[in-house]
Motif scaffolding. Structure first.
Motif, PDB file in Angstrom:
ATOM      1  N   ALA A   5     -12.258  95.533  58.373  1.00  0.00           N
ATOM      2  CA  ALA A   5     -13.393  94.018  58.942  1.00  0.00           C
ATOM      3  C   ALA A   5     -13.402  93.567  60.451  1.00  0.00           C
ATOM      4  O   ALA A   5     -12.252  92.347  60.314  1.00  0.00           O
ATOM      5  CB  ALA A   5     -13.664  93.704  58.042  1.00  0.00           C
ATOM      6  N   SER A   6     -14.664  93.651  61.259  1.00  0.00           N
ATOM      7  CA  SER A   6     -14.412  92.579  62.248  1.00  0.00           C
ATOM      8  C   SER A   6     -14.665  90.922  61.770  1.00  0.00           C
ATOM      9  O   SER A   6     -15.401  90.985  61.044  1.00  0.00           O
ATOM     10  CB  SER A   6     -15.811  92.948  63.202  1.00  0.00           C
ATOM     11  OG  SER A   6     -15.793  92.145  64.544  1.00  0.00           O
ATOM     12  N   PRO A   7     -14.166  90.179  62.368  1.00  0.00           N
ATOM     13  CA  PRO A   7     -13.303  88.362  62.387  1.00  0.00           C
ATOM     14  C   PRO A   7     -14.905  88.185  63.406  1.00  0.00           C
ATOM     15  O   PRO A   7     -14.904  87.329  63.135  1.00  0.00           O
ATOM     16  CB  PRO A   7     -12.275  88.527  62.634  1.00  0.00           C
ATOM     17  CG  PRO A   7     -12.093  89.728  64.367  1.00  0.00           C
ATOM     18  CD  PRO A   7     -13.144  90.816  63.458  1.00  0.00           C
ATOM     19  N   ASN A   8     -15.187  89.064  64.069  1.00  0.00           N
ATOM     20  CA  ASN A   8     -16.713  88.251  65.328  1.00  0.00           C
ATOM     21  C   ASN A   8     -18.207  88.734  64.773  1.00  0.00           C
ATOM     22  O   ASN A   8     -18.538  89.482  64.211  1.00  0.00           O
ATOM     23  CB  ASN A   8     -16.140  88.902  66.709  1.00  0.00           C
ATOM     24  CG  ASN A   8     -14.364  88.793  67.308  1.00  0.00           C
ATOM     25  OD1 ASN A   8     -14.072  87.828  67.461  1.00  0.00           O
ATOM     26  ND2 ASN A   8     -14.360  89.824  67.235  1.00  0.00           N
ATOM     27  N   GLY A  38     -19.902  96.415  57.359  1.00  0.00           N
ATOM     28  CA  GLY A  38     -21.318  96.095  57.855  1.00  0.00           C
ATOM     29  C   GLY A  38     -22.413  97.308  58.930  1.00  0.00           C
ATOM     30  O   GLY A  38     -21.794  98.127  58.885  1.00  0.00           O
ATOM     31  N   ASP A  39     -22.964  96.796  59.835  1.00  0.00           N
ATOM     32  CA  ASP A  39     -23.468  97.187  60.686  1.00  0.00           C
ATOM     33  C   ASP A  39     -22.371  98.244  61.607  1.00  0.00           C
ATOM     34  O   ASP A  39     -22.386 100.032  62.274  1.00  0.00           O
ATOM     35  CB  ASP A  39     -24.232  97.515  61.484  1.00  0.00           C
ATOM     36  CG  ASP A  39     -25.754  96.698  61.180  1.00  0.00           C
ATOM     37  OD1 ASP A  39     -25.767  97.061  59.789  1.00  0.00           O
ATOM     38  OD2 ASP A  39     -26.464  96.268  61.716  1.00  0.00           O
ATOM     39  N   MET A  40     -20.490  98.404  61.222  1.00  0.00           N
ATOM     40  CA  MET A  40     -19.948  98.674  62.197  1.00  0.00           C
ATOM     41  C   MET A  40     -19.151 100.360  61.525  1.00  0.00           C
ATOM     42  O   MET A  40     -18.385 101.290  61.804  1.00  0.00           O
ATOM     43  CB  MET A  40     -18.133  98.442  62.309  1.00  0.00           C
ATOM     44  CG  MET A  40     -19.217  97.153  63.180  1.00  0.00           C
ATOM     45  SD  MET A  40     -16.904  96.618  64.020  1.00  0.00           S
ATOM     46  CE  MET A  40     -15.901  98.826  64.821  1.00  0.00           C
ATOM     47  N   GLY A  41     -20.623 100.558  60.829  1.00  0.00           N
ATOM     48  CA  GLY A  41     -20.756 101.781  59.818  1.00  0.00           C
ATOM     49  C   GLY A  41     -20.947 101.603  58.176  1.00  0.00           C
ATOM     50  O   GLY A  41     -21.162 102.766  57.921  1.00  0.00           O
ATOM     51  N   GLU A  42     -19.943 100.869  57.312  1.00  0.00           N
ATOM     52  CA  GLU A  42     -20.660 100.888  56.266  1.00  0.00           C
ATOM     53  C   GLU A  42     -22.148 100.464  56.034  1.00  0.00           C
ATOM     54  O   GLU A  42     -22.145 101.268  54.730  1.00  0.00           O
ATOM     55  CB  GLU A  42     -20.098  99.474  55.642  1.00  0.00           C
ATOM     56  CG  GLU A  42     -20.191  99.162  54.075  1.00  0.00           C
ATOM     57  CD  GLU A  42     -19.678  97.762  53.599  1.00  0.00           C
ATOM     58  OE1 GLU A  42     -19.522  97.740  52.425  1.00  0.00           O
ATOM     59  OE2 GLU A  42     -18.991  97.349  55.042  1.00  0.00           O
ATOM     60  N   ASN A  43     -22.597  99.951  56.282  1.00  0.00           N
ATOM     61  CA  ASN A  43     -24.051  99.880  55.887  1.00  0.00           C
ATOM     62  C   ASN A  43     -24.812 101.691  56.704  1.00  0.00           C
ATOM     63  O   ASN A  43     -25.295 102.013  55.738  1.00  0.00           O
ATOM     64  CB  ASN A  43     -24.953  98.731  56.536  1.00  0.00           C
ATOM     65  CG  ASN A  43     -24.691  97.559  56.842  1.00  0.00           C
ATOM     66  OD1 ASN A  43     -23.505  97.545  55.569  1.00  0.00           O
ATOM     67  ND2 ASN A  43     -24.464  95.964  57.389  1.00  0.00           N
ATOM     68  N   GLU A  44     -24.821 102.004  57.274  1.00  0.00           N
ATOM     69  CA  GLU A  44     -25.167 103.216  57.606  1.00  0.00           C
ATOM     70  C   GLU A  44     -24.749 104.075  56.680  1.00  0.00           C
ATOM     71  O   GLU A  44     -25.958 105.146  56.505  1.00  0.00           O
ATOM     72  CB  GLU A  44     -24.596 103.567  59.204  1.00  0.00           C
ATOM     73  CG  GLU A  44     -25.374 102.965  60.000  1.00  0.00           C
ATOM     74  CD  GLU A  44     -24.669 101.620  60.301  1.00  0.00           C
ATOM     75  OE1 GLU A  44     -23.491 100.971  59.462  1.00  0.00           O
ATOM     76  OE2 GLU A  44     -24.656 101.385  61.591  1.00  0.00           O
ATOM     77  N   ALA A  45     -23.457 104.223  56.626  1.00  0.00           N
ATOM     78  CA  ALA A  45     -22.355 105.122  55.121  1.00  0.00           C
ATOM     79  C   ALA A  45     -23.599 104.968  53.720  1.00  0.00           C
ATOM     80  O   ALA A  45     -23.835 106.304  53.187  1.00  0.00           O
ATOM     81  CB  ALA A  45     -21.652 105.154  55.012  1.00  0.00           C
ATOM     82  N   GLN A  63     -12.052  95.057  71.282  1.00  0.00           N
ATOM     83  CA  GLN A  63     -11.030  95.586  70.339  1.00  0.00           C
ATOM     84  C   GLN A  63     -11.360  96.102  69.025  1.00  0.00           C
ATOM     85  O   GLN A  63     -10.422  96.538  68.266  1.00  0.00           O
ATOM     86  CB  GLN A  63     -10.220  93.477  70.017  1.00  0.00           C
ATOM     87  CG  GLN A  63      -8.739  93.328  69.417  1.00  0.00           C
ATOM     88  CD  GLN A  63      -8.231  94.045  70.271  1.00  0.00           C
ATOM     89  OE1 GLN A  63      -7.603  93.948  71.686  1.00  0.00           O
ATOM     90  NE2 GLN A  63      -6.982  94.908  69.744  1.00  0.00           N
ATOM     91  N   ASP A  64     -12.125  95.482  68.576  1.00  0.00           N
ATOM     92  CA  ASP A  64     -12.684  95.759  67.637  1.00  0.00           C
ATOM     93  C   ASP A  64     -12.608  97.104  67.131  1.00  0.00           C
ATOM     94  O   ASP A  64     -12.243  97.735  66.412  1.00  0.00           O
ATOM     95  CB  ASP A  64     -14.065  94.610  66.962  1.00  0.00           C
ATOM     96  CG  ASP A  64     -14.047  93.303  66.456  1.00  0.00           C
ATOM     97  OD1 ASP A  64     -13.241  93.315  66.422  1.00  0.00           O
ATOM     98  OD2 ASP A  64     -14.996  93.302  66.572  1.00  0.00           O
ATOM     99  N   THR A  65     -13.124  97.898  68.483  1.00  0.00           N
ATOM    100  CA  THR A  65     -13.480  99.079  68.091  1.00  0.00           C
ATOM    101  C   THR A  65     -11.958  99.727  68.335  1.00  0.00           C
ATOM    102  O   THR A  65     -11.518 100.631  67.561  1.00  0.00           O
ATOM    103  CB  THR A  65     -13.707  99.214  69.774  1.00  0.00           C
ATOM    104  OG1 THR A  65     -15.374  98.885  69.934  1.00  0.00           O
ATOM    105  CG2 THR A  65     -13.821 101.408  69.742  1.00  0.00           C
ATOM    106  N   PHE A  66     -10.655  99.190  69.273  1.00  0.00           N
ATOM    107  CA  PHE A  66      -9.357  99.735  69.142  1.00  0.00           C
ATOM    108  C   PHE A  66      -9.207  99.354  68.266  1.00  0.00           C
ATOM    109  O   PHE A  66      -8.279 100.281  67.724  1.00  0.00           O
ATOM    110  CB  PHE A  66      -8.783  98.750  70.495  1.00  0.00           C
ATOM    111  CG  PHE A  66      -7.469  99.050  70.810  1.00  0.00           C
ATOM    112  CD1 PHE A  66      -6.917  99.963  71.891  1.00  0.00           C
ATOM    113  CD2 PHE A  66      -6.666  98.319  70.359  1.00  0.00           C
ATOM    114  CE1 PHE A  66      -5.405 100.480  71.363  1.00  0.00           C
ATOM    115  CE2 PHE A  66      -5.731  98.721  69.734  1.00  0.00           C
ATOM    116  CZ  PHE A  66      -4.731  99.848  71.429  1.00  0.00           C
ATOM    117  N   ASP A  67      -8.732  98.632  67.269  1.00  0.00           N
ATOM    118  CA  ASP A  67      -8.520  98.099  65.496  1.00  0.00           C
ATOM    119  C   ASP A  67      -8.959  98.624  64.712  1.00  0.00           C
ATOM    120  O   ASP A  67      -8.487  99.229  64.259  1.00  0.00           O
ATOM    121  CB  ASP A  67      -8.376  96.571  65.704  1.00  0.00           C
ATOM    122  CG  ASP A  67      -7.868  96.081  66.960  1.00  0.00           C
ATOM    123  OD1 ASP A  67      -6.876  95.751  67.023  1.00  0.00           O
ATOM    124  OD2 ASP A  67      -7.854  94.865  66.218  1.00  0.00           O
ATOM    125  N   ALA A  68     -10.316  99.353  64.466  1.00  0.00           N
ATOM    126  CA  ALA A  68     -10.465 100.016  63.741  1.00  0.00           C
ATOM    127  C   ALA A  68     -10.351 101.538  64.122  1.00  0.00           C
ATOM    128  O   ALA A  68      -9.504 102.122  63.287  1.00  0.00           O
ATOM    129  CB  ALA A  68     -12.434 100.257  63.613  1.00  0.00           C
TER     130      ALA A  68
END
Length: 369
Positions: free
Chosen positions: A83-86, A64-71, A92-97
């Motif tokens: 993939a964020s579950p939230n 999604g908007d954490m990078g996929e859509n922009e790329a 935590q999402d940033t840390f896990d990514a």
């Protein structure tokens, strides 16, 4: 194919234009005030600078908007590894990514956000990956960020072409946002991240004013107040150099917000972008701002309420810059910077601007986007 890691914090900076001085803990309030995401568009601006080597890059990113859509919007070969579950991304999402990027052993990790995002990245990878930050937050004190999204792209391009020989460890810093909203600045050093070091692309860390500046600030305030014109609305930007102007007028002020005065009387404190646009309308208006010490930003750091629409309404000819001689000296000859999020406006702001540095003392100083 070169593996480029990409993490976007899509909610970074949303509190800026609505006057919340950050997004931590106030996301829903920011949305209720009409805040829109800034980080995705700024990431696209960065990725466009990599077009010439697009066929040589695989972007390893998040859903999604954490990078996929922009790329994908920019036409890059893209592989999603997290993939964020939230519904809304979290620390935590940033840390896990970032942990995933470490596992993938990407050649460079490109990330968009603010100081909080940089801390999460640092906590996940330490000094094991080289990174470049795309500035998308409200207040950015950390030295890991490029001076603009475009510069982040240019620096990434050079690094992926093996044209940046020097890697440097730089500070990851943040302030307490809740204290910041109350007008108090409390900074903390969290650690260090490795970046490709080319000084012309980087913003550096913020430096504060020193006590010896006080007399200079008061002289600047006397000059500004003596030259205020009747029936002109004055937007007073944030900062310790503009605060003495409000004190001299005996008006309440917000150190870290934007205030509006008319005929030396207060119209409103701590305005958002929307409130500013509503208040100034088609009225004659001037704007008083000060650069960030050590970095030199006039727009785009800590004063996002003064948006491109506000700047256009005021006009470059009505922007009044104030800075002590010490603050100018802290730039070591580097130009003032602008990063409004509007590339065309940034270009229009380029050139020279008059700066009030004391009572009846002015100088010309260069602006670069």
């Amino acid at each position: 194919m070169k593996k480029l890691g990409l993490i976007v914090n899509p909610i970074a900076g949303m509190g800026g234009r609505v006057g919340l001085k950050g997004t931590d803990y106030v996301l829903e309030k920011a949305r209720a005030l009409g805040a829109l995401p800034q980080a995705p568009n700024r990431t696209v601006m960065t990725l466009k600078e990599l077009n010439k080597i697009k066929d040589q890059i695989e972007i390893v990113t998040c859903s999604g908007d954490m990078g996929e859509n922009e790329a994908k919007k920019c036409g890059f070969k893209t592989r999603v590894v997290f993939a964020s579950p939230n519904r809304d991304t979290t620390k935590q999402d940033t840390f896990d990514a970032a942990k995933k990027m470490l596992e993938e052993n990407v050649e460079l990790l490109l990330f968009a956000g603010g100081d909080g995002t940089a801390i999460d990245i640092y906590n996940a990878i330490g000094e094991h990956l080289t990174v470049v930050g795309i500035p998308a937050g409200v207040k950015i004190h950390s030295a890991v960020y490029a001076s603009s999204p475009k510069k982040a792209g240019e620096l990434t391009l050079l690094y992926l072409q093996d044209s940046v020989p020097k890697i440097k460890e730089v500070e990851v810093m943040d302030i307490d946002e809740e204290a910041f909203r109350r007008g108090s600045v409390k900074t903390r050093l969290y650690g260090y991240l490795k970046i490709p070091y080319e000084k012309r692309f980087l913003q550096g860390k913020k430096s504060g004013s020193v006590m010896s500046d006080q007399a200079s600030q008061e002289l600047i305030a006397f000059d500004i107040v003596d030259n205020m014109k009747e029936d002109i609305y004055y937007i007073i930007g944030p900062g310790s150099t503009t605060r003495p102007i409000m004190k001299l007028l005996d008006l309440p002020y917000t150190l870290l917000g934007v205030d509006l005065i008319h005929n030396k009387k207060l119209i409103k404190n701590d305005l958002s972008e929307k409130e500013l646009l509503e208040e100034i309308g088609r009225k004659s208006c001037k704007m008083i701002i000060t650069p960030i010490g050590g970095q030199g930003y006039l727009f785009g750091r800590g004063n996002q309420q003064i948006s491109p629409d506000v700047i256009r309404k005021v006009g470059k000819e009505n922007i009044i810059v104030v800075a002590t001689k010490q603050k100018i000296q802290s730039l070591y000859g580097r130009p003032f910077l602008v990063d409004t999020g509007d590339v065309e406006l940034d270009k229009q702001l380029n050139g020279y601007i008059r700066v009030t540095i004391g009572y009846k003392e002015q100088m010309m100083y260069k602006i670069e986007s």
